[in-house]
Design a protein around this motif. Structure first.
Motif, short mmCIF file in Angstrom:
data_model
loop_
_atom_site.label_atom_id
_atom_site.label_comp_id
_atom_site.label_asym_id
_atom_site.label_seq_id
_atom_site.Cartn_x
_atom_site.Cartn_y
_atom_site.Cartn_z
N ARG A 8 47.46 30.41 19.28
CA ARG A 8 47.15 29.04 18.84
C ARG A 8 45.72 28.95 18.31
O ARG A 8 45.45 28.29 17.32
CB ARG A 8 47.36 28.07 20.01
CG ARG A 8 46.77 26.67 19.80
CD ARG A 8 47.42 25.95 18.64
NE ARG A 8 46.88 24.64 18.43
CZ ARG A 8 45.91 24.33 17.56
NH1 ARG A 8 45.35 25.26 16.82
NH2 ARG A 8 45.50 23.08 17.41
N PHE A 9 44.79 29.61 19.00
CA PHE A 9 43.39 29.51 18.63
C PHE A 9 42.87 30.80 17.99
O PHE A 9 41.69 31.14 18.12
CB PHE A 9 42.55 29.13 19.86
CG PHE A 9 42.82 27.74 20.35
CD1 PHE A 9 42.41 26.64 19.61
CD2 PHE A 9 43.48 27.51 21.54
CE1 PHE A 9 42.66 25.35 20.05
CE2 PHE A 9 43.73 26.23 21.99
CZ PHE A 9 43.33 25.13 21.24
N ALA A 27 35.28 25.52 24.96
CA ALA A 27 36.39 24.62 25.28
C ALA A 27 36.01 23.72 26.46
O ALA A 27 36.36 22.53 26.47
CB ALA A 27 37.65 25.41 25.59
N SER A 28 35.29 24.26 27.43
CA SER A 28 34.86 23.44 28.57
C SER A 28 33.95 22.31 28.11
O SER A 28 34.09 21.17 28.57
CB SER A 28 34.13 24.31 29.60
OG SER A 28 35.00 25.26 30.14
N ILE A 29 33.06 22.63 27.19
CA ILE A 29 32.15 21.60 26.65
C ILE A 29 32.95 20.55 25.88
O ILE A 29 32.76 19.35 26.07
CB ILE A 29 31.08 22.24 25.76
CG1 ILE A 29 30.16 23.13 26.60
CG2 ILE A 29 30.27 21.18 25.01
CD1 ILE A 29 29.27 24.06 25.79
N ALA A 30 33.85 21.01 25.00
CA ALA A 30 34.64 20.08 24.19
C ALA A 30 35.57 19.24 25.05
O ALA A 30 35.78 18.06 24.77
CB ALA A 30 35.44 20.85 23.14
N ALA A 31 36.12 19.84 26.11
CA ALA A 31 37.03 19.10 27.00
C ALA A 31 36.28 18.01 27.76
O ALA A 31 36.86 16.97 28.09
CB ALA A 31 37.70 20.06 27.98
N GLU A 32 35.00 18.23 28.00
CA GLU A 32 34.19 17.23 28.69
C GLU A 32 33.68 16.14 27.73
O GLU A 32 33.74 14.96 28.04
CB GLU A 32 33.00 17.90 29.37
CG GLU A 32 32.15 16.95 30.18
CD GLU A 32 31.03 17.65 30.92
OE1 GLU A 32 29.95 17.04 31.06
OE2 GLU A 32 31.22 18.80 31.35
N ASP A 33 33.21 16.57 26.56
CA ASP A 33 32.58 15.63 25.63
C ASP A 33 33.56 14.94 24.68
O ASP A 33 33.31 13.82 24.23
CB ASP A 33 31.53 16.35 24.78
CG ASP A 33 30.35 16.85 25.60
OD1 ASP A 33 30.22 16.45 26.79
OD2 ASP A 33 29.56 17.65 25.07
N GLY A 34 34.66 15.61 24.34
CA GLY A 34 35.59 15.10 23.34
C GLY A 34 36.27 13.80 23.69
O GLY A 34 36.25 12.85 22.88
N THR A 66 35.13 23.94 15.84
CA THR A 66 35.16 25.31 16.36
C THR A 66 36.60 25.72 16.63
O THR A 66 36.99 26.86 16.40
CB THR A 66 34.36 25.42 17.67
OG1 THR A 66 33.01 25.13 17.40
CG2 THR A 66 34.49 26.80 18.30
N PHE A 67 37.40 24.79 17.07
CA PHE A 67 38.76 25.08 17.49
C PHE A 67 39.79 24.94 16.38
O PHE A 67 40.80 25.62 16.37
CB PHE A 67 39.14 24.17 18.68
CG PHE A 67 38.19 24.34 19.80
CD1 PHE A 67 38.33 25.39 20.70
CD2 PHE A 67 37.09 23.51 19.93
CE1 PHE A 67 37.43 25.59 21.71
CE2 PHE A 67 36.18 23.70 20.94
CZ PHE A 67 36.34 24.74 21.83
N GLU A 68 39.52 24.03 15.45
CA GLU A 68 40.48 23.78 14.38
C GLU A 68 39.73 23.26 13.17
O GLU A 68 39.03 22.27 13.27
CB GLU A 68 41.52 22.75 14.84
CG GLU A 68 42.63 22.51 13.87
CD GLU A 68 43.46 23.76 13.61
OE1 GLU A 68 43.36 24.28 12.48
OE2 GLU A 68 44.18 24.20 14.51
N SER A 69 39.89 23.94 12.04
CA SER A 69 39.22 23.46 10.83
C SER A 69 40.20 22.72 9.92
O SER A 69 39.77 22.03 9.00
CB SER A 69 38.57 24.63 10.08
OG SER A 69 39.53 25.60 9.76
N GLY A 70 41.48 22.84 10.18
CA GLY A 70 42.50 22.12 9.42
C GLY A 70 42.92 20.88 10.19
O GLY A 70 42.13 20.31 10.95
N PRO A 71 44.19 20.47 10.00
CA PRO A 71 44.69 19.31 10.73
C PRO A 71 44.67 19.57 12.24
O PRO A 71 44.91 20.69 12.65
CB PRO A 71 46.13 19.16 10.24
CG PRO A 71 46.19 19.95 8.97
CD PRO A 71 45.17 21.03 9.08
#
Length: 117
Positions: A8-9, A27-34, A66-71
């Motif tokens: 997936r990633f 991912a830990s940072i994004a999961a907290e801040d997102g 960082t995780f997805e540049s498309g949709p």
């Protein structure tokens, strides 16, 4: 990381030179801040605070790229553009379209973060 997460990633792994530990840490940072950022976008769009919606939307796009540049990450741009043009209706329509997809992506990122614990 599971094999499904690696698949997936895969593009995200390439962006971090194949460093799975680095991707899990990001991912830990994004999961907290997102999620709070997405909630802020929602609040600003609902309140028609379009300048703030554009600002936070742009920051969220950067966080998730960082995780997805498309949709769905690239689908934030029409919302950001509409907000910058002070077009409340177009901003709300774009936001309504992209929000569920971003919530799903954030869920996938949270699962990735959890895989490192």
């Amino acid at each position: 990381m599971t094999e499904a997460q690696r698949k997936r990633f895969a593009a995200a792994l390439q962006r971090v030179a194949g460093d799975e530990d680095m991707l899990v840490m990001l991912a830990s940072i994004a999961a907290e801040d997102g999620p709070p950022m997405l909630k802020q976008v929602h609040t600003h769009v609902e309140s028609l605070e379009l300048g703030e919606a554009a600002r936070v939307g742009h920051a969220l796009k950067g966080l998730l790229s960082t995780f997805e540049s498309g949709p769905p990450v690239d689908e934030l741009q029409p919302m950001i553009d509409a907000a910058r043009k002070d077009d409340g209706n177009a901003t709300q329509i774009a936001h309504a379209s992209v929000s569920p997809k971003l919530e799903h992506l954030l869920g996938e990122i949270e699962e990735l973060a959890e895989s490192g614990k």
